[in-house]
Design a protein around this motif. Structure first.
Motif, PDB file in Angstrom:
ATOM      1  N   GLU A  53       1.980   6.623  -7.002  1.00 15.49           N
ATOM      2  CA  GLU A  53       0.985   7.614  -7.410  1.00 15.49           C
ATOM      3  C   GLU A  53       1.529   9.025  -7.257  1.00 15.49           C
ATOM      4  O   GLU A  53       1.347   9.871  -8.148  1.00 15.49           O
TER       5      GLU A  53
ATOM      6  N   GLN B  70       0.839  -1.202   0.000  1.00 22.18           N
ATOM      7  CA  GLN B  70       0.000   0.000   0.000  1.00 22.18           C
ATOM      8  C   GLN B  70       0.878   1.259   0.000  1.00 22.18           C
ATOM      9  O   GLN B  70       0.618   2.207  -0.749  1.00 22.18           O
ATOM     10  N   GLU B  71       1.917   1.276   0.827  1.00 22.48           N
ATOM     11  CA  GLU B  71       2.830   2.421   0.860  1.00 22.48           C
ATOM     12  C   GLU B  71       3.537   2.593  -0.487  1.00 22.48           C
ATOM     13  O   GLU B  71       3.722   3.717  -0.961  1.00 22.48           O
TER      14      GLU B  71
ATOM     15  N   GLU C 103       1.069   4.161  -2.978  1.00 19.92           N
ATOM     16  CA  GLU C 103       0.918   5.593  -2.695  1.00 19.92           C
ATOM     17  C   GLU C 103       2.133   6.377  -3.188  1.00 19.92           C
ATOM     18  O   GLU C 103       2.001   7.461  -3.768  1.00 19.92           O
TER      19      GLU C 103
END
Length: 189
Positions: A152, A145-146, A149
């Motif tokens: 992105e 998830q990190e 992010e």
């Protein structure tokens, strides 16, 4: 009256009197810890965390940093107590037929990790294989998830930089621009 050897009651009393006189000079209040000896042990651990040893066998310790075997000195208060502490800190090593630790204090492993994090850390223990796999999967999911992010944010930064800017900037290159109609005069010295 001759004082007994170092690391005994006499040295402790002398240190306390010295500390009290220093406190009076600095106008500090002397506060007792009462019978909370863990405070004193933790204070000693904060000074000697680099000289820590962990229990290897009966009466035998191993230096936590170097792995060198060492033993409790027979004059130590912890020697022959019937209980061996898992971790100790010591003031000095005496080399005879074996390495003996002198002026030894029992400490907790958590204190070593807290006060000397550059040398010690505590491993997380898992009670079952399934629990370990679940923790690893949770950590992996969090890291993915990190990473998403961060990707992105990086993509947004690239788009922002590659988008044409509203204000046009002129780049001066020699020989490509027309000379102005009137060139400034040069002043010579």
């Amino acid at each position: 009256c001759t004082p007994p050897p170092r690391c005994t009651v006499w040295a402790t009393v002398k240190a306390v009197v010295s500390t009290q006189s220093t406190g009076e000079k600095q106008r500090l209040d002397v506060v007792s810890c009462g019978n909370k000896w863990d405070i004193i042990r933790k204070c000693i651990c904060s000074a000697y965390f680099h000289q820590a040893a962990r229990l290897k066998g009966i009466g035998e310790y191993v230096n936590a940093r170097t792995g060198m075997p060492c033993h409790l000195h027979p004059t130590s208060a912890l020697y022959g107590m019937g209980y061996s502490s898992d971790y100790v800190v010591y003031h000095e090593l005496i080399m005879t037929s074996k390495e003996f630790m002198q002026c030894v204090t029992s400490v907790e492993a958590e204190w070593l990790a807290e006060l000397g994090p550059m040398f010690y850390s505590i491993k997380e223990s898992v009670h079952s294989i399934e629990e370990g796999k679940a923790k690893a999967a949770e950590r992996r999911k969090q890291m993915e998830q990190e990473l998403a992010e961060a990707e992105e944010a990086l993509e947004a930064e690239r788009e922002r930089q590659s988008a044409p800017s509203s204000s046009r900037r002129a780049i001066a290159t020699p020989g490509h621009n027309k000379t102005p109609a009137r060139t400034p005069r040069r002043l010579g010295f």
